[in-house]
Design an enzyme around this catalytic site. Structure first.
Site, PDB file in Angstrom:
ATOM      1  N   ALA A  48       0.447  -1.322  -0.131  1.00  0.00           N
ATOM      2  CA  ALA A  48       0.123   0.340  -0.074  1.00  0.00           C
ATOM      3  C   ALA A  48       0.978   1.205   0.354  1.00  0.00           C
ATOM      4  CB  ALA A  48      -0.615  -0.194   1.119  1.00  0.00           C
ATOM      5  N   ASP A 237      -3.917  -2.609   4.169  1.00  0.00           N
ATOM      6  CA  ASP A 237      -4.150  -2.344   2.759  1.00  0.00           C
ATOM      7  C   ASP A 237      -5.411  -0.904   2.690  1.00  0.00           C
ATOM      8  OD1 ASP A 237      -2.882  -4.982   1.749  1.00  0.00           O
ATOM      9  OD2 ASP A 237      -2.849  -3.057   0.200  1.00  0.00           O
TER      10      ASP A 237
HETATM   11  C1  LIG Z   1       2.476  -2.541   4.078  1.00  0.00           C
HETATM   12  S1  LIG Z   1       1.279  -2.473   3.484  1.00  0.00           S
HETATM   13  C2  LIG Z   1       1.361  -4.041   2.467  1.00  0.00           C
HETATM   14  C3  LIG Z   1      -0.194  -4.412   2.284  1.00  0.00           C
HETATM   15  O1  LIG Z   1      -0.398  -4.973   0.255  1.00  0.00           O
HETATM   16  C4  LIG Z   1       0.001  -6.196  -0.123  1.00  0.00           C
HETATM   17  O2  LIG Z   1      -0.651  -6.059  -1.142  1.00  0.00           O
HETATM   18  P1  LIG Z   1       0.507  -6.273  -2.176  1.00  0.00           P
HETATM   19  O3  LIG Z   1       1.555  -6.867  -2.267  1.00  0.00           O
HETATM   20  O4  LIG Z   1      -0.936  -6.675  -3.073  1.00  0.00           O
HETATM   21  O5  LIG Z   1       0.351  -4.818  -2.902  1.00  0.00           O
HETATM   22  C5  LIG Z   1      -0.497  -6.685   0.993  1.00  0.00           C
HETATM   23  O6  LIG Z   1      -1.640  -6.826   1.793  1.00  0.00           O
HETATM   24  C6  LIG Z   1       0.287  -5.834   2.541  1.00  0.00           C
HETATM   25  O7  LIG Z   1       0.426  -6.530   3.846  1.00  0.00           O
END
Ligand SMILES: CSC[C@H]1O[C@H](OP(=O)(O)O)[C@H](O)[C@@H]1O
EC number: 5.3.1.23
Length: 346
Positions: A48, A237
């Protein structure tokens, strides 16, 4: 965190290509909004806060590409860049929070010459980047007090330096505890289907010399049953005003398992992840991703190519399963709304 997730250099945005980890350390250069938008959609950069920062620099990329346009056309092109970047991924509210910040800078500088506006936008993106670095360390400091020396924790997905400017949110808590002299051992859920845990968290923690074991997502139950797990700690997120948390798919299941085993379930996230306009997690938009991510798990067939697939990239953990929310402003416990509102208004 020995590598940088993203950085601005020579009038371009440089991204560590996280789809190539852990086998290869490859950096890619972005000078065009459409290419960068596709990189965000393809999780070259993900997480995020990192998505928000990449989009903020993407607005600068768009502005520089239009700098020789007439003033009104220039502003339209910048707003087109903002609109395109806003269409990349729907769940992480940090993306929209960062783009709103850039929109405000554009509005505040309308009437100035295009170069001056580009400079103001770049200054804003750098500010957001530096603020995120500091915020992650503040989250780490607040969260580290929740971990004892010798803690064993379970994480899900990657909420580390690779998901932020650096240092991370959930992993920032681990880093801060380690820096405070506490030994922390991490069980990292592999996190199907894109394996951010086994590919990214394991790689990142090993780079930092932190004890990490990768587990299958479906082994979390037995690890909670057989190991002395002190807590689960994840990123987020989007967090609704009641404390419901949207995070990577599988987070909700881990929270249920944590509750079943009497283990605290912590969420670490910056205040920019709060969405106080939403009464509950039921209103959080959940990204549905391509079936190929499941049918061809990381590049090889793992299901019949015609099989229907359901691939939500996130789920929502109800606030009653969340033991505490850790931000740069402190640690909140249920009932969450009053504290979250104070954090946003402080
Ligand atoms: C520090 S927020 C990270 C958060 O984002 C990830 O999703 P993605 O890899 O699909 O962008 C995941 O939800 C993480 O917890």
């Amino acid at each position: 965190m020995p590598t940088q997730t993203l950085r601005w250099r020579d009038d371009a945005l440089i991204l560590l290509d996280q789809t190539r980890l852990p086998e290869e350390l490859v950096y890619a250069t972005y000078r065009h909004v459409e290419e960068l938008a596709r990189a965000i959609e393809g999780l070259v950069v993900r997480g995020a806060p990192a998505i928000g920062l990449a989009a903020a620099y993407g607005v600068v990329v768009g502005a520089r590409a239009a700098v020789n346009c007439a003033p009104e056309a220039f502003c339209r092109r910048v707003e087109d860049a903002i609109a395109r970047l806003a269409r990349t991924r729907p769940t992480a509210v940090n993306l929209f929070w960062a783009l709103d910040q850039m929109q405000e800078v554009l509005a505040a500088n309308r009437g100035r010459d295009n170069h001056a506006i580009c400079d103001a936008l770049l200054e804003a993106a750098h500010r957001l980047f530096e603020e995120d670095r500091q915020i992650c360390r503040q989250i780490g400091a607040h969260g580290a007090v929740l971990l004892r020396d010798g803690s064993q924790v379970i994480t899900h997905c990657n909420a580390g330096g690779l998901a932020t400017a650096d240092y991370g949110t959930a992993l920032g808590v681990v880093y801060a505890a380690q820096e405070a002299g506490k030994k922390v051992a991490v069980f990292a859920d592999e996190t199907r289907p894109l394996l951010q845990g086994s590919r990214l968290t394991a790689w990142e923690l090993m780079q930092s010399g932190i004890d990490v074991k990768v587990i299958c997502d479906n082994a979390a139950a037995v690890v909670l049953r057989n190991e002395a797990i002190d807590c689960c700690i994840v990123g987020a997120d989007r967090i609704a005003k009641n404390g419901d948390v949207a995070n990577k798919i599988g987070t909700y299941g881990l929270a249920i398992l944590a509750r079943e085993h009497g283990v605290p379930f912590y969420v670490a996230a910056p205040v920019s992840t709060l969405d106080m306009a939403l009464a509950s997690g039921a209103e959080i938009p959940i990204e549905k991703r391509d079936a190929a991510e499941i049918r061809n798990g990381m590049g090889k067939p793992t299901a019949p190519d015609a099989v229907p697939v359901y691939n939500p990239a996130f789920d929502v953990t109800p606030c009653d399963l969340v033991s505490a929310i850790i931000s740069e402003k402190g640690v909140a416990r249920a009932p969450y709304e009053p504290t979250l509102r104070a954090w946003v208004e402080l």
